[in-house]
Design a protein around this motif. Structure first.
Motif, short mmCIF file in Angstrom:
data_model
loop_
_atom_site.label_atom_id
_atom_site.label_comp_id
_atom_site.label_asym_id
_atom_site.label_seq_id
_atom_site.Cartn_x
_atom_site.Cartn_y
_atom_site.Cartn_z
N LEU A 1 8.60 13.76 -0.27
CA LEU A 1 7.91 13.49 0.99
C LEU A 1 6.39 13.47 0.80
O LEU A 1 5.68 12.82 1.56
CB LEU A 1 8.29 14.54 2.04
N LEU A 2 5.91 14.18 -0.20
CA LEU A 2 4.47 14.15 -0.50
C LEU A 2 4.11 13.00 -1.43
O LEU A 2 3.18 12.25 -1.16
CB LEU A 2 4.05 15.48 -1.15
N TYR A 3 4.86 12.85 -2.50
CA TYR A 3 4.50 11.87 -3.53
C TYR A 3 4.75 10.43 -3.08
O TYR A 3 4.12 9.51 -3.59
CB TYR A 3 5.27 12.15 -4.81
N GLU B 1 4.50 9.33 0.09
CA GLU B 1 3.87 9.05 1.38
C GLU B 1 3.12 7.72 1.37
O GLU B 1 3.16 6.97 2.34
CB GLU B 1 2.92 10.19 1.74
N ASP B 2 2.43 7.41 0.28
CA ASP B 2 1.66 6.18 0.22
C ASP B 2 2.47 5.00 -0.29
O ASP B 2 2.01 3.86 -0.23
CB ASP B 2 0.44 6.37 -0.69
N PRO C 1 5.59 4.65 3.43
CA PRO C 1 5.12 5.47 4.56
C PRO C 1 6.06 5.47 5.76
O PRO C 1 6.25 6.51 6.39
CB PRO C 1 3.76 4.83 4.90
N VAL D 1 9.27 7.56 4.87
CA VAL D 1 8.92 8.98 4.75
C VAL D 1 8.62 9.57 6.13
O VAL D 1 9.03 10.69 6.44
CB VAL D 1 7.73 9.16 3.80
N GLY D 2 7.92 8.81 6.97
CA GLY D 2 7.65 9.29 8.32
C GLY D 2 8.92 9.48 9.12
O GLY D 2 9.07 10.45 9.87
N ARG E 1 10.69 12.59 7.83
CA ARG E 1 9.94 13.78 8.23
C ARG E 1 10.26 14.16 9.67
O ARG E 1 10.49 15.33 9.99
CB ARG E 1 8.45 13.51 8.05
N TRP F 1 0.21 15.34 6.87
CA TRP F 1 1.25 14.87 5.96
C TRP F 1 0.73 13.74 5.08
O TRP F 1 1.26 13.50 4.01
CB TRP F 1 2.46 14.40 6.76
N ALA F 2 -0.25 12.99 5.53
CA ALA F 2 -0.77 11.88 4.73
C ALA F 2 -1.69 12.45 3.65
O ALA F 2 -2.91 12.36 3.72
CB ALA F 2 -1.52 10.89 5.60
N THR G 1 -3.70 12.67 0.38
CA THR G 1 -4.31 11.68 -0.50
C THR G 1 -4.86 12.30 -1.78
O THR G 1 -5.32 11.58 -2.65
CB THR G 1 -5.46 10.96 0.22
#
Length: 660
Positions: A582-584, A586-587, A590, A593-594, A597, A655-656, A658
């Motif tokens: 969910l972290l790695y 995210e980009d 998106p 993952v959203g 979440r 959560w975004a 960077t």
């Protein structure tokens, strides 16, 4: 000189069949462990619980929405993501047997295309007594003129929320109502009742029963592969199941999962059941490689009787299939080294930063993280070893002195990773792979240097060597493997961060790579977290009480922010990997993952509310009053939020992220 070089180069990619059999056993056991862990995730993908009860305001529209709720019952509050949503994050060329419900549903949509037809030219006299749509046999129309076919969009976009997406049956009903005006002489739609069996098939293929059946087939195939019974067939079935499950559960995958499916694919071209298997025991005279082994053993025995020398044991082969699986293993480290070419690794702080992330680090990591100097040297050593790995393992004239030491060093590195971090099955799969490189213990000289040196680099054919076949089919298979190996290496290099902007991999070849599952990602902490991230599920009650409900949830929802044990169940490890992804990702993904979440927050909150309601009901019936009891009013008005927290400073993060 050229002949000796060619001999060294060929034997650099040789594999002992006995070590291949051991690798087959270990790989099958690792894959079975992962499949059983994913089977425990079934309740969160195919829930048996019903959605929360509707309010009084919803009762008025309950009859109109009943069909939609039935069609979308798999998309309830307790589902992290549905089959269609997991399909949406992949390319059109990926596939999975767990997506068959969408194939059947698409056929359903095509068969439910609405056709408008004109009634008979002479309208029947008298009032119509029966609606032909309700009973197609009640009224016969002798002459019909078929009008144009209209295909309905009965599904809607994959990311559309359930409450905003029409169901199949309701969309069909609306289309029929719109196509039939009040004028009885106007066009009337007709359709075939093929949707009933297709609906049942879609429901079954989207159910937990089908998911568990696929997992069960995979476990059975893994057991057969481990013991070497029907090796090729069980290997192929297990590869299909692993590829399907990984595509269905994309956010639970790690680097080890990609390596599992790649090894299973290359194992299809290798004689994994030639020795140390039930196939070799029960069917010793069947199979191409077993026949060649029998011939080699007979020849060795004759030489032993004629010369009186010791009987040669062991079997070693080398071809493009053995080269493929070894190159795939080594390419992982070179690709990972390219990903690590950033400031964190150049400055020597990457390992210390990774060990400070308590969510995936074990207690030993926290103990060793204080030694900054040795960790800096270790970081630079890992980076150099990964970048030089292909040269140290395969270079003729060099690998004889460096190969065994490199393999032993990397095995120790993975043992250290397993002791300090939780990253799934990656280290276990890599250790099994390095057994192929090490081979059987045989001396390349006198003394300890002889055991350090690999005898395959002496420019002479080993006594254990078994030449490959020169048959046309074998040659064609090797050329096929060579082409697929080139595509895989090309893909890996093209996905590396330094080369990705160049887009050096052609678009025309992407379908083949994706369909075969040869599109792995091995960042291996190329990006290191800059914070000690954790998660807190904060609930605010109307009474003003605030509490973190994560520790109160059942496993695996209650995954802690700190690892306190040396090992955890497979389901907990997979749930940790979900939070890491969910972290790695995210980009990268998106929207998906959203969505996950939000579903995760709702799943945890509703599970906690039901748990508290059941606890209060049990205490009321027994007459006991617990200090943790919460009134029904508080439960109905409770508000929750899933928060990403810096475990050191206590600051809440968005959560975004960077700065991973």
């Amino acid at each position: 000189m050229a002949a000796r070089f060619l001999t060294r180069l060929t034997q650099a990619f040789a594999i002992d069949l006995e070590m291949l059999a051991l690798f087959r056993l270990l790989l099958a056991l690792i894959v079975i462990w992962g499949l059983l862990g994913r089977a425990e995730l079934g309740p969160h993908l195919f829930p048996e619980m019903s959605p929360p009860a509707t309010t009084d305001a919803d009762e008025a529209t309950e009859s109109n929405a009943a069909v939609d709720a039935e069609a979308d019952r798999h998309d309830s509050w307790a589902v992290l993501y549905t089959s269609r949503q997991s399909r949406a994050v992949h390319t059109p060329w990926h596939w999975s047997v767990l997506w068959l419900d969408q194939v059947v549903q698409q056929a359903h949509v095509e068969l439910l295309s609405v056709q408008t037809v004109e009634p008979a030219r002479t309208a029947p006299s008298g009032p119509a007594t029966t609606d032909p749509l309700a009973d197609p046999t009640a009224q016969e129309t002798p002459e019909l003129e078929v009008g144009p076919t209209r295909t309905l969009d009965l599904l809607g976009p994959a990311t559309t929320p359930r409450e905003d997406r029409p169901g199949v049956e309701s969309s069909l009903k609306s289309a029929l109502d719109g196509a039939r005006p009040d004028d009885p002489s106007g066009p009337r739609p007709v359709f075939y009742a093929w949707h009933e069996p297709l609906t049942r098939a879609t429901d079954f293929l989207a159910s937990r029963l089908w998911f568990d059946a696929v997992i069960g087939v995979g476990v059975a195939a893994g057991i057969l592969l481990a013991v070497g019974l029907f090796t090729k067939t069980s290997n192929f079935i297990l590869w299909v199941v692993v590829l399907s499950v990984q595509h269905r559960l994309p956010l639970f995958n790690a680097g080890g999962d990609s390596l599992e499916r790649l090894f299973l694919f290359w194992l299809l071209f290798l004689p994994a059941g030639a020795v140390w298997s039930l196939d070799a025991w029960w069917f010793p005279r069947q199979g191409f490689w077993r026949k060649r082994l029998n011939q080699a053993r007979a020849q060795r025995y004759q030489e032993h009787v004629a010369t009186g020398q010791g009987l040669v044991r062991g079997h070693s082969i080398g071809n493009w299939a053995t080269a493929a699986i070894l190159i795939q293993l080594v390419a992982i480290y070179f690709y990972s080294g390219l990903e690590k070419c950033n400031a964190d690794w150049w400055q020597g702080t990457a390992i210390a930063q990774a060990w400070q992330w308590g969510f995936i680090s074990k207690p030993l990591a926290a103990t060793l993280a204080v030694y900054a100097g040795p960790l800096q040297v270790l970081t630079w050593g890992v980076l150099a070893l990964e970048l030089l790995c292909p040269l140290l393992v395969f270079c003729p004239g060099l690998f004889g002195w460096t190969r065994r030491g490199t393999a032993a060093t990397l095995v120790l590195m993975h043992v250290g990773i397993m002791a300090t971090m939780t990253i799934g099955t990656f280290s276990a799969v890599c250790i099994a792979g390095w057994l192929l490189v090490l081979g059987l213990p045989r001396s390349g000289g006198v003394g300890w240097r002889g055991w350090l040196r690999d005898p395959r680099d002496r420019g002479e054919w080993l006594p254990q060597w078994i030449p490959s076949s020169s048959r046309a089919t074998a040659t064609a298979a090797e050329w096929l493997v060579l082409g697929l190996l080139g595509l895989t290496v090309w893909w890996n290099l093209a996905q590396a961060t330094p080369l990705r902007p160049l887009r050096v991999f052609p678009k025309a070849l992407e379908p083949l790579v994706c369909q075969l599952g040869l599109d792995p990602q091995f960042p291996m902490f190329g990006r290191v977290p800059q914070h000690d991230y954790g998660w807190r599920h904060q609930v605010e009650l109307a009474s003003g009480e605030s509490r973190d409900i994560r520790p109160e949830l059942p496993a695996p929802l209650n995954v802690p922010n700190r690892i306190t044990t040396w090992s955890e169940p497979a389901a907990i490890c997979l749930w940790r990997q979900l939070h890491v992804n969910l972290l790695y990702l995210e980009d990268v993904q998106p929207e998906f993952v959203g969505l996950v979440r939000e579903r995760l927050q709702r799943l945890e909150f509703e599970t906690w509310r039901r748990q508290m309601a059941q606890l209060s009901s049990a205490d009321s019936s027994s007459g006991d009053k617990s200090s943790d009891d919460i009134s029904s009013e508080d439960l109905a008005t409770a508000w929750s939020e899933l928060v990403l927290v810096d475990m050191v400073s206590g600051d809440e993060q968005t959560w975004a992220v960077t700065d991973l």
